[in-house]
Design a protein around this motif. Structure first.
Motif, PDB file in Angstrom:
ATOM      1  N   ALA A  46       0.670  -1.209   0.013  1.00 46.25           N
ATOM      2  CA  ALA A  46       0.291   0.139   0.152  1.00 46.25           C
ATOM      3  C   ALA A  46       0.660   1.248  -0.214  1.00 46.25           C
ATOM      4  O   ALA A  46       2.227   1.301   0.296  1.00 46.25           O
ATOM      5  CB  ALA A  46      -1.294  -0.317   1.368  1.00 46.25           C
ATOM      6  N   HIS A  47       0.520   2.493  -0.338  1.00 46.64           N
ATOM      7  CA  HIS A  47       1.484   3.956  -0.309  1.00 46.64           C
ATOM      8  C   HIS A  47       0.032   4.881  -0.200  1.00 46.64           C
ATOM      9  O   HIS A  47      -0.946   5.019  -0.334  1.00 46.64           O
ATOM     10  CB  HIS A  47       1.956   4.165  -2.119  1.00 46.64           C
ATOM     11  CG  HIS A  47       2.249   2.690  -2.803  1.00 46.64           C
ATOM     12  ND1 HIS A  47       1.919   2.062  -3.561  1.00 46.64           N
ATOM     13  CD2 HIS A  47       3.584   2.803  -2.915  1.00 46.64           C
ATOM     14  CE1 HIS A  47       2.929   1.393  -4.215  1.00 46.64           C
ATOM     15  NE2 HIS A  47       3.900   2.110  -3.337  1.00 46.64           N
ATOM     16  N   GLU A  48       0.579   5.543   1.210  1.00 47.77           N
ATOM     17  CA  GLU A  48       0.492   6.588   1.410  1.00 47.77           C
ATOM     18  C   GLU A  48       1.486   7.725   2.280  1.00 47.77           C
ATOM     19  O   GLU A  48       2.079   7.503   2.044  1.00 47.77           O
ATOM     20  CB  GLU A  48      -0.337   5.750   3.149  1.00 47.77           C
ATOM     21  CG  GLU A  48      -1.459   5.490   3.012  1.00 47.77           C
ATOM     22  CD  GLU A  48      -1.724   4.409   4.625  1.00 47.77           C
ATOM     23  OE1 GLU A  48      -1.244   5.168   5.133  1.00 47.77           O
ATOM     24  OE2 GLU A  48      -2.342   3.613   4.889  1.00 47.77           O
ATOM     25  N   HIS A  49       0.378   8.813   2.199  1.00 46.30           N
ATOM     26  CA  HIS A  49       1.599  10.370   1.968  1.00 46.30           C
ATOM     27  C   HIS A  49       2.092   9.988   3.398  1.00 46.30           C
ATOM     28  O   HIS A  49       0.973  10.054   4.083  1.00 46.30           O
ATOM     29  CB  HIS A  49       0.604  11.171   1.861  1.00 46.30           C
ATOM     30  CG  HIS A  49       0.496  11.608   0.380  1.00 46.30           C
ATOM     31  ND1 HIS A  49      -1.058  11.926  -0.617  1.00 46.30           N
ATOM     32  CD2 HIS A  49       2.062  12.072  -0.560  1.00 46.30           C
ATOM     33  CE1 HIS A  49      -0.592  12.195  -1.730  1.00 46.30           C
ATOM     34  NE2 HIS A  49       1.342  12.176  -1.509  1.00 46.30           N
ATOM     35  N   TRP A  50       3.381  11.170   3.798  1.00 52.24           N
ATOM     36  CA  TRP A  50       2.705  10.743   5.265  1.00 52.24           C
ATOM     37  C   TRP A  50       2.455  11.760   6.053  1.00 52.24           C
ATOM     38  O   TRP A  50       1.863  11.028   7.228  1.00 52.24           O
ATOM     39  CB  TRP A  50       4.416  10.984   5.484  1.00 52.24           C
ATOM     40  CG  TRP A  50       4.884  12.217   5.166  1.00 52.24           C
ATOM     41  CD1 TRP A  50       5.277  12.832   3.754  1.00 52.24           C
ATOM     42  CD2 TRP A  50       4.773  13.819   6.029  1.00 52.24           C
ATOM     43  NE1 TRP A  50       5.739  14.454   3.970  1.00 52.24           N
ATOM     44  CE2 TRP A  50       4.746  14.600   5.011  1.00 52.24           C
ATOM     45  CE3 TRP A  50       4.378  14.386   7.157  1.00 52.24           C
ATOM     46  CZ2 TRP A  50       5.106  15.989   5.678  1.00 52.24           C
ATOM     47  CZ3 TRP A  50       4.648  15.422   8.103  1.00 52.24           C
ATOM     48  CH2 TRP A  50       4.501  16.741   7.356  1.00 52.24           C
ATOM     49  N   TYR A  51       1.624  12.370   4.802  1.00 55.80           N
ATOM     50  CA  TYR A  51       0.761  13.015   6.014  1.00 55.80           C
ATOM     51  C   TYR A  51      -0.811  13.144   6.259  1.00 55.80           C
ATOM     52  O   TYR A  51      -1.776  13.156   6.845  1.00 55.80           O
ATOM     53  CB  TYR A  51       0.866  15.286   5.897  1.00 55.80           C
ATOM     54  CG  TYR A  51       0.888  15.347   4.165  1.00 55.80           C
ATOM     55  CD1 TYR A  51      -0.460  15.121   3.333  1.00 55.80           C
ATOM     56  CD2 TYR A  51       2.029  14.908   3.218  1.00 55.80           C
ATOM     57  CE1 TYR A  51      -0.597  15.209   1.947  1.00 55.80           C
ATOM     58  CE2 TYR A  51       1.782  15.459   1.410  1.00 55.80           C
ATOM     59  CZ  TYR A  51       0.959  15.167   0.991  1.00 55.80           C
ATOM     60  OH  TYR A  51       0.551  15.619  -0.297  1.00 55.80           O
ATOM     61  N   CYS A  52      -0.830  11.619   5.596  1.00 56.42           N
ATOM     62  CA  CYS A  52      -2.281  11.160   5.062  1.00 56.42           C
ATOM     63  C   CYS A  52      -2.527  10.349   6.018  1.00 56.42           C
ATOM     64  O   CYS A  52      -3.171   9.029   6.180  1.00 56.42           O
ATOM     65  CB  CYS A  52      -2.443  10.797   3.468  1.00 56.42           C
ATOM     66  SG  CYS A  52      -2.770  11.838   3.169  1.00 56.42           S
TER      67      CYS A  52
END
Length: 79
Positions: A46-52
């Motif tokens: 999975a991929h996620e922005h650090w701020y999300c």
């Protein structure tokens, strides 16, 4: 773009977004902006922005696990 073999169409929540094949997209907000701020889960990819992220972090660790994989790993084994 419609005939371009490097374009993949994705349908999610009745919205169609066209992204270039191989582009990294945050699974929380759906944006591919700031790819240098996107972490990749070591278990499920999975991929996620650090701020999300559900648990806010200011440093992206080298090995990171998304909240779903962390939750599954913390479950007690069933007997």
């Amino acid at each position: 773009m419609a005939g371009d073999p490097n374009v993949a169409g994705l349908v999610k929540d009745d919205a169609i977004s066209v992204i270039m094949e191989g582009e990294v997209v945050c699974e929380i907000c759906g944006s591919g902006s700031a790819p240098h701020l996107i972490a990749n889960c070591a278990r499920c990819n999975a991929h996620e922005h650090w701020y999300c992220m559900r648990v806010l972090t200011f440093l992206i660790p080298h090995i990171w696990f998304c909240s779903r994989c962390q939750r599954n790993a913390n479950r007690a084994p069933r007997s």
